[in-house]
Design an enzyme around this catalytic site. Structure first.
Site, mmCIF file in Angstrom:
data_model
loop_
_atom_site.group_PDB
_atom_site.id
_atom_site.type_symbol
_atom_site.label_atom_id
_atom_site.label_comp_id
_atom_site.label_asym_id
_atom_site.label_seq_id
_atom_site.Cartn_x
_atom_site.Cartn_y
_atom_site.Cartn_z
ATOM 1 N N HIS A 123 0.838 -1.204 0.000
ATOM 2 C CA HIS A 123 0.000 0.000 0.000
ATOM 3 C C HIS A 123 0.871 1.252 0.000
ATOM 4 O O HIS A 123 1.799 1.380 0.804
ATOM 5 C CB HIS A 123 -0.910 -0.027 1.232
ATOM 6 N N ASP A 127 -5.014 5.304 4.375
ATOM 7 C CA ASP A 127 -6.447 5.402 4.100
ATOM 8 C C ASP A 127 -7.203 5.964 5.299
ATOM 9 O O ASP A 127 -6.956 5.571 6.453
ATOM 10 C CB ASP A 127 -7.023 4.028 3.744
ATOM 11 N N HIS A 207 -13.740 5.931 1.260
ATOM 12 C CA HIS A 207 -12.588 6.384 2.030
ATOM 13 C C HIS A 207 -11.746 7.339 1.192
ATOM 14 O O HIS A 207 -11.952 7.466 -0.020
ATOM 15 C CB HIS A 207 -11.720 5.200 2.494
ATOM 16 N N HIS A 209 -7.856 7.956 0.040
ATOM 17 C CA HIS A 209 -6.499 7.427 -0.045
ATOM 18 C C HIS A 209 -5.580 8.641 -0.151
ATOM 19 O O HIS A 209 -5.715 9.456 -1.061
ATOM 20 C CB HIS A 209 -6.339 6.531 -1.279
#
Length: 235
Positions: A123, A127, A207, A209
């Protein structure tokens, strides 16, 4: 006895009587004078302590006044310092923050460098789980260099995205947006609303990012939480 003889006999007696009276008077004067002298001496002796007491009282009064003046001066200095402190705090409060959180009232979910089936690599950001339509703010002042669908050019996984270049040479990226309120070339301030959160692109739920990069492109991400901490923002 003839009249002349009587007169001669009376004269010495009268003289003696007058002398006695004069002597008595002089004695009285001498006594009174002596008494007055003693009284004057006593008064002089009594006056000296009075003078000393008066001087002590004046000195005590001067000392008390000096103490009061010192206390007033100290209070004035304290009040001045407090006023200066409040003025500084007020000025600081009016000054906009250089960096802010990209969203308010969030829950942290996937973190930087986290692995999993959701990503082809680890990742690349942090988030923030928020409802669709939550205002997304520019984390710092800068110029928009990417804005639009397809991750603003970084790929469809990001959905609608914005990338901002900052004065310190870093870039911030905001992805999975529902709407975008800026365009390429826009100048933004820290805390300015640039978009609204969404669920576009490769997203498992609503959400934001958020990334911090060293270039405007994918693959140059830094740990955003660590970076924000260095600029005074705690996530």
């Amino acid at each position: 006895m003839s009249k002349r003889t009587v007169i001669h006999r009376l004269r010495p007696s009268l003289l003696r009587t007058r002398g006695a009276v004069v002597a008595a008077g002089m004695g009285a004067v001498m006594v009174v004078g002596a008494g007055a002298g003693v009284a004057s001496a006593d008064a002089g002796k009594a006056a000296k302590p009075a003078v000393v007491d008066a001087a002590s009282a004046v000195a005590a009064q001067a000392d008390a006044q000096a103490k009061v003046a010192a206390q007033l001066k100290a209070k004035a200095a304290t009040a001045k310092a407090e006023a200066a402190k409040k003025a500084t705090a007020k000025k600081a409060a009016k000054k906009p923050a250089a960096w802010v959180k990209p969203v308010n009232k969030y829950t942290l979910t996937a973190s930087f460098a986290q692995g999993g089936a959701m990503w082809s690599a680890k990742h690349s950001g942090q988030d923030f789980a928020v409802p669709v339509g939550t205002p997304v703010k520019a984390a710092g002042a800068g110029t928009v260099v990417k804005a639009g669908p397809n991750g603003g050019g970084d790929g469809p996984a990001y959905g609608n995205a914005v990338v901002i270049k900052h004065a310190n040479g870093k870039y911030s990226q905001y992805a999975h947006l529902s709407t975008i309120k800026v365009s390429i070339g826009s100048t933004v301030k820290a805390g300015q609303t640039i978009a609204k959160s969404g669920n576009t692109g490769n997203s498992s739920g609503p959400h934001l990012h958020f990334e911090i990069r060293t270039t405007p492109n994918y693959g140059s991400a830094l740990n955003p939480v660590s970076f924000l901490r260095t600029v005074g923002v705690t996530i």
